[in-house]
Design an enzyme around this catalytic site. Structure first.
Site, PDB file in Angstrom:
ATOM      1  N   PRO A  86       0.687  -1.039  -0.057  1.00 33.78           N
ATOM      2  CA  PRO A  86      -0.139  -0.094   0.007  1.00 33.78           C
ATOM      3  C   PRO A  86       0.771   1.395   0.170  1.00 33.78           C
ATOM      4  CG  PRO A  86      -0.279  -1.068   2.196  1.00 33.78           C
ATOM      5  CD  PRO A  86       0.609  -2.035   1.187  1.00 33.78           C
ATOM      6  N   GLU A 113       1.434  -8.126   8.645  1.00 37.67           N
ATOM      7  CA  GLU A 113       2.025  -6.631   9.040  1.00 37.67           C
ATOM      8  C   GLU A 113       2.798  -6.095   7.782  1.00 37.67           C
ATOM      9  OE1 GLU A 113       0.983  -4.281  11.101  1.00 37.67           O
ATOM     10  OE2 GLU A 113      -0.374  -5.862  11.556  1.00 37.67           O
ATOM     11  N   ARG A 151      -4.270  -7.750 -20.596  1.00 39.06           N
ATOM     12  CA  ARG A 151      -5.108  -7.130 -21.735  1.00 39.06           C
ATOM     13  C   ARG A 151      -4.357  -6.244 -22.803  1.00 39.06           C
ATOM     14  NH1 ARG A 151      -7.867  -2.955 -20.906  1.00 39.06           N
ATOM     15  NH2 ARG A 151      -9.859  -3.338 -22.024  1.00 39.06           N
ATOM     16  N   ASP A 165      -9.863   2.814 -24.695  1.00 37.79           N
ATOM     17  CA  ASP A 165     -10.520   2.729 -23.087  1.00 37.79           C
ATOM     18  C   ASP A 165     -10.106   3.864 -22.601  1.00 37.79           C
ATOM     19  OD1 ASP A 165     -11.599   0.186 -23.066  1.00 37.79           O
ATOM     20  OD2 ASP A 165      -9.366  -0.807 -22.893  1.00 37.79           O
TER      21      ASP A 165
END
Ligand code: SAM
Length: 242
Positions: A86, A113, A151, A165
């Site tokens: 993150p 963690e 993709r 897109d």
């Protein structure tokens, strides 16, 4: 292209990669995907991959040694070792496009963690986050990255399909319609059934600009815009005449 994932939960990937574009890409040998159980490189009868945090605190930290052995065995020449985290750089369409040019991406999934800092410092070339929230593990982020990258590989989607897109052109894509021509009291815009390809292209561009202006005006600052685009945006920004 080769995509490798190192995880303590390899079973999570089976269903996701068994169907859809990722499966098609693997079948067409456009890419090979290897999902590897980190425990293969753990030591001892219990194949432990985590340990207590130095300094105390709740939760476990993933040990560095199994990751080092895994990468030593799996990394190919020119490959990029990426820690799912993150705290990494935000994953975007342009990062997906960048990864799609590499011969190999090797994704390391954390749990608990997180991962011992030495994995990041001495083993990883890159660190990627899929958003500002914390998940329980790196497996779902790795699946997101793989889907977005695969993709973009040649031959996976129909020719030109990814180019229109959202984000690929710096804008959001405009609305799409299929049959029937009228549904729920809403008719397909006439221009789309006119057969006039130029008019359809102009309508799509205008609607992409409108949608981006309404939903993600922040994208307009870096989108490559023509003079005509700017004129349309100025027009769309006018308050409606009552
Ligand atoms: N303690 C860490 C922190 O605060 O930064 C969070 C650890 S998280 C519970 C466990 C693992 O999930 C991480 O090591 C990472 O691999 C993965 N993960 C969680 N959220 C993620 C995100 N937004 N993007 C990428 N990976 C994520």
């Amino acid at each position: 292209m080769k995509i490798d994932v190192v995880t303590i939960f390899p079973g999570m990937f089976a269903g996701v990669f068994a169907e859809g574009m990722v499966a098609r890409a693997a079948q067409a040998a456009t890419c090979t995907i290897g999902v590897h159980d980190l425990r293969r490189w753990a030591e001892g009868r219990h194949q432990v991959t985590d340990d207590y945090a130095f300094g105390g605190g709740p939760g476990m930290v993933m040990k560095p040694e199994p990751f080092f052995r895994a990468v030593g065995e799996l990394k190919a020449p020119g490959g990029r070792v990426i820690l799912m985290s993150p705290q990494g750089r935000p994953f975007t369409q342009s990062v997906a496009a960048e990864l799609a040019t590499l011969p190999q991406v090797l994704l390391l999934c954390g749990r608990y963690e997180g991962v011992d800092e030495r994995v990041r410092l001495a083993l990883c070339d890159d660190e990627i986050s899929i958003g500002d929230y914390v998940l329980t593990g790196g497996e779902l982020p790795a699946m997101v990255v793989i889907d977005a990258v695969v993709r973009l590989l040649p031959g996976v989607l129909a020719e030109g399909s990814a180019e229109g897109d959202s984000f690929a052109t710096g804008l959001l894509e405009g609305p799409q319609y299929t049959r029937p021509r009228e549904f729920a009291g809403i008719a397909v815009p006439e221009v789309l059934i006119s057969g006039d390809h130029g008019a359809v292209a102009r309508w799509r561009r205008r609607e992409a600009l409108r949608r981006t202006l309404e939903r993600r005006p922040d994208l307009l600052a870096s989108a490559p815009l023509t003079e005509e685009d700017r004129r349309i945006l100025a027009e769309l920004s006018q308050p409606p005449v009552i």
